[in-house]
Scaffold this motif. Structure first.
Motif, PDB file in Angstrom:
ATOM      1  N   PRO A   1       2.510  -7.265   1.308  1.00 23.16           N
ATOM      2  CA  PRO A   1       2.064  -8.291   0.355  1.00 23.16           C
ATOM      3  C   PRO A   1       1.189  -9.376   1.008  1.00 23.16           C
ATOM      4  N   PHE A   2       1.194  -9.460   2.333  1.00 22.23           N
ATOM      5  CA  PHE A   2       0.441 -10.494   3.042  1.00 22.23           C
ATOM      6  C   PHE A   2      -0.909  -9.992   3.564  1.00 22.23           C
ATOM      7  N   HIS A   3      -1.215  -8.712   3.364  1.00 23.67           N
ATOM      8  CA  HIS A   3      -2.467  -8.122   3.847  1.00 23.67           C
ATOM      9  C   HIS A   3      -3.443  -7.889   2.700  1.00 23.67           C
ATOM     10  N   ILE A   4      -4.708  -7.674   3.066  1.00 28.19           N
ATOM     11  CA  ILE A   4      -5.705  -7.292   2.066  1.00 28.19           C
ATOM     12  C   ILE A   4      -6.164  -5.851   2.264  1.00 28.19           C
ATOM     13  N   GLU A   5      -5.781  -5.238   3.390  1.00 27.17           N
ATOM     14  CA  GLU A   5      -6.091  -3.837   3.664  1.00 27.17           C
ATOM     15  C   GLU A   5      -4.874  -3.167   4.268  1.00 27.17           C
ATOM     16  N   GLY A   6      -4.821  -1.862   4.133  1.00 28.01           N
ATOM     17  CA  GLY A   6      -3.733  -1.107   4.733  1.00 28.01           C
ATOM     18  C   GLY A   6      -4.066   0.369   4.771  1.00 28.01           C
ATOM     19  N   THR A   7      -3.330   1.087   5.599  1.00 31.57           N
ATOM     20  CA  THR A   7      -3.481   2.533   5.668  1.00 31.57           C
ATOM     21  C   THR A   7      -2.116   3.193   5.573  1.00 31.57           C
TER      22      THR A   7
ATOM     23  N   ALA B   1       0.835  -1.206   0.000  1.00 27.97           N
ATOM     24  CA  ALA B   1       0.000   0.000   0.000  1.00 27.97           C
ATOM     25  C   ALA B   1       0.870   1.257   0.000  1.00 27.97           C
ATOM     26  N   GLU B   2       1.986   1.232   0.722  1.00 31.26           N
ATOM     27  CA  GLU B   2       2.869   2.410   0.739  1.00 31.26           C
ATOM     28  C   GLU B   2       3.465   2.672  -0.643  1.00 31.26           C
ATOM     29  N   GLU B   3       3.846   1.630  -1.349  1.00 35.76           N
ATOM     30  CA  GLU B   3       4.376   1.824  -2.706  1.00 35.76           C
ATOM     31  C   GLU B   3       3.317   2.431  -3.616  1.00 35.76           C
ATOM     32  N   LEU B   4       2.067   1.982  -3.466  1.00 32.93           N
ATOM     33  CA  LEU B   4       0.996   2.580  -4.265  1.00 32.93           C
ATOM     34  C   LEU B   4       0.799   4.039  -3.877  1.00 32.93           C
TER      35      LEU B   4
ATOM     36  N   ASP C   1      -4.818  -6.532  -6.915  1.00 31.18           N
ATOM     37  CA  ASP C   1      -3.944  -5.351  -6.890  1.00 31.18           C
ATOM     38  C   ASP C   1      -4.344  -4.399  -5.775  1.00 31.18           C
ATOM     39  N   TRP C   2      -3.354  -3.660  -5.260  1.00 27.86           N
ATOM     40  CA  TRP C   2      -3.648  -2.595  -4.309  1.00 27.86           C
ATOM     41  C   TRP C   2      -4.338  -1.458  -5.040  1.00 27.86           C
ATOM     42  N   VAL C   3      -5.386  -0.908  -4.398  1.00 21.78           N
ATOM     43  CA  VAL C   3      -6.085   0.273  -4.922  1.00 21.78           C
ATOM     44  C   VAL C   3      -6.384   1.202  -3.768  1.00 21.78           C
ATOM     45  N   TYR C   4      -6.478   2.486  -4.093  1.00 16.90           N
ATOM     46  CA  TYR C   4      -6.865   3.513  -3.126  1.00 16.90           C
ATOM     47  C   TYR C   4      -8.360   3.388  -2.888  1.00 16.90           C
ATOM     48  N   LEU C   5      -8.773   3.355  -1.620  1.00 11.74           N
ATOM     49  CA  LEU C   5     -10.195   3.251  -1.279  1.00 11.74           C
ATOM     50  C   LEU C   5     -10.760   4.631  -0.951  1.00 11.74           C
TER      51      LEU C   5
END
Length: 100
Positions: free
Chosen positions: A58-64, A5-8, A93-97
């Motif tokens: 890479p092991f999570h499905i959510e992040g902040t 998420a940080e890379e995104l 893929d990671w996306v901004y929510l």
């Protein structure tokens, strides 16, 4: 696509700095993505500080990611924009929510 998420978050900051709304929309969750995105003019983005992260590996499905972005206006004034952004996985893929 980004591995965390940080890379995104960092790549989305670069897209803001370069004026690339297509990338921003492409990396935005379809449930919260606006139909179109007009980037404000008159700001020169000068740097990004990541203040905190939670999850988003890479092991999570959510992040902040909590960040502060620095900019200068066309008339030379400095400013910051801060946000606590939420990210999630969509189709792998990671996306901004959203952010607050």
């Amino acid at each position: 696509m980004a591995g965390t998420a940080e890379e995104l978050m960092r790549s989305r900051y670069a897209a803001f700095a370069l004026g690339d709304p297509a990338y921003l929309l492409r990396t935005w969750h379809p449930e919260t993505r606006p139909a179109r995105l007009d980037l404000p003019g008159g700001r020169r983005w000068r740097g990004l500080e990541v203040l905190a992260t939670s999850g988003g590996s890479p092991f999570h499905i959510e992040g902040t990611v909590t960040f502060r972005a620095h900019y200068a206006t066309a008339d030379g004034e400095s400013g910051t924009q801060s946000e606590h952004s939420r990210f999630t996985r969509h189709e792998g893929d990671w996306v901004y929510l959203d952010g607050s």
